[in-house]
Motif scaffolding. Structure first.
Motif, PDB file in Angstrom:
ATOM      1  N   ILE A  48      29.524  11.809  31.634  1.00 41.71           N
ATOM      2  CA  ILE A  48      30.442  10.856  32.272  1.00 41.71           C
ATOM      3  C   ILE A  48      31.528  11.674  32.976  1.00 41.71           C
ATOM      4  O   ILE A  48      32.143  12.548  32.363  1.00 41.71           O
ATOM      5  N   PRO A  49      31.749  11.424  34.267  1.00 42.11           N
ATOM      6  CA  PRO A  49      32.671  12.284  35.032  1.00 42.11           C
ATOM      7  C   PRO A  49      34.044  12.489  34.394  1.00 42.11           C
ATOM      8  O   PRO A  49      34.535  13.617  34.352  1.00 42.11           O
ATOM      9  N   ALA A  50      34.686  11.447  33.895  1.00 42.88           N
ATOM     10  CA  ALA A  50      36.024  11.605  33.309  1.00 42.88           C
ATOM     11  C   ALA A  50      35.970  12.470  32.057  1.00 42.88           C
ATOM     12  O   ALA A  50      36.843  13.304  31.832  1.00 42.88           O
ATOM     13  N   VAL A  51      34.948  12.291  31.245  1.00 39.62           N
ATOM     14  CA  VAL A  51      34.800  13.088  30.023  1.00 39.62           C
ATOM     15  C   VAL A  51      34.480  14.530  30.391  1.00 39.62           C
ATOM     16  O   VAL A  51      35.017  15.464  29.799  1.00 39.62           O
ATOM     17  N   PHE A  78      36.552  17.939  29.306  1.00 42.62           N
ATOM     18  CA  PHE A  78      35.945  19.088  28.637  1.00 42.62           C
ATOM     19  C   PHE A  78      36.101  20.352  29.466  1.00 42.62           C
ATOM     20  O   PHE A  78      36.330  21.430  28.934  1.00 42.62           O
ATOM     21  N   GLU A  79      35.957  20.234  30.787  1.00 39.57           N
ATOM     22  CA  GLU A  79      36.090  21.404  31.648  1.00 39.57           C
ATOM     23  C   GLU A  79      37.493  21.972  31.568  1.00 39.57           C
ATOM     24  O   GLU A  79      37.683  23.180  31.524  1.00 39.57           O
ATOM     25  N   LYS A 134      31.630  24.190  32.593  1.00 40.09           N
ATOM     26  CA  LYS A 134      31.184  23.227  33.575  1.00 40.09           C
ATOM     27  C   LYS A 134      30.009  22.453  32.999  1.00 40.09           C
ATOM     28  O   LYS A 134      29.040  23.044  32.562  1.00 40.09           O
ATOM     29  N   TYR A 135      30.108  21.125  32.951  1.00 36.51           N
ATOM     30  CA  TYR A 135      29.052  20.276  32.397  1.00 36.51           C
ATOM     31  C   TYR A 135      28.285  19.635  33.548  1.00 36.51           C
ATOM     32  O   TYR A 135      28.773  18.725  34.190  1.00 36.51           O
TER      33      TYR A 135
END
Length: 137
Positions: free
Chosen positions: A121-124, A128-129, A135-136
């Motif tokens: 999920i972009p916000a998550v 994390f980044e 980078k996920y």
């Protein structure tokens, strides 16, 4: 020291899982029964295993500190969690009033898999980044 700080939360969480697995069925009490009263269609689902391995997968991913968390690396994290789940079920076979259960292992894998989907999920992913430098993708 960098690796210790990355892996320490994961190791502590694995210790928490081990401790909870060491508790007899009576010691764990009925808090899961209360949750199942709120969500009756989830009676056969063990939320304790799900949540424990959801968190473990996130900590494994953070601990690995990989530049990019690709699909194969996410699968690796799920496999690590499942392997720890197998050892957890084996450990439970020695605890009074506890038995190994394939359904618990299934719930472990579901929790780990959904954690790896959660980090897409972009916000998550951005959170994390920022916190880990990973980078996920």
């Amino acid at each position: 020291m960098k690796y210790v700080s990355r892996w320490l939360p994961c190791i502590i969480w694995m210790g928490v899982i081990y401790y909870l697995s060491s508790q007899t069925g009576d010691d764990l009490g009925g808090w899961l029964d209360t949750i199942q009263l709120w969500i009756p269609f989830m009676k056969g689902f063990d939320w304790g295993h799900f949540v424990s391995y959801f968190v473990l997968a996130l900590l494994y991913a953070w601990g690995l500190g990989i530049n990019r968390l690709t699909l194969w690396k996410k699968i690796f994290v799920v496999l690590l969690c499942t392997l720890y789940g197998i050892t957890d079920e084996f450990h439970q076979s020695f605890v009074p009033n506890r038995t190994p259960d394939v359904m618990d292992l299934r719930n472990d894998a579901i929790g780990a898999t959904l954690a790896m989907l959660f980090v897409t999920i972009p916000a998550v992913r951005k959170c994390f980044e920022r916190s880990s430098g990973v980078k996920y993708y």
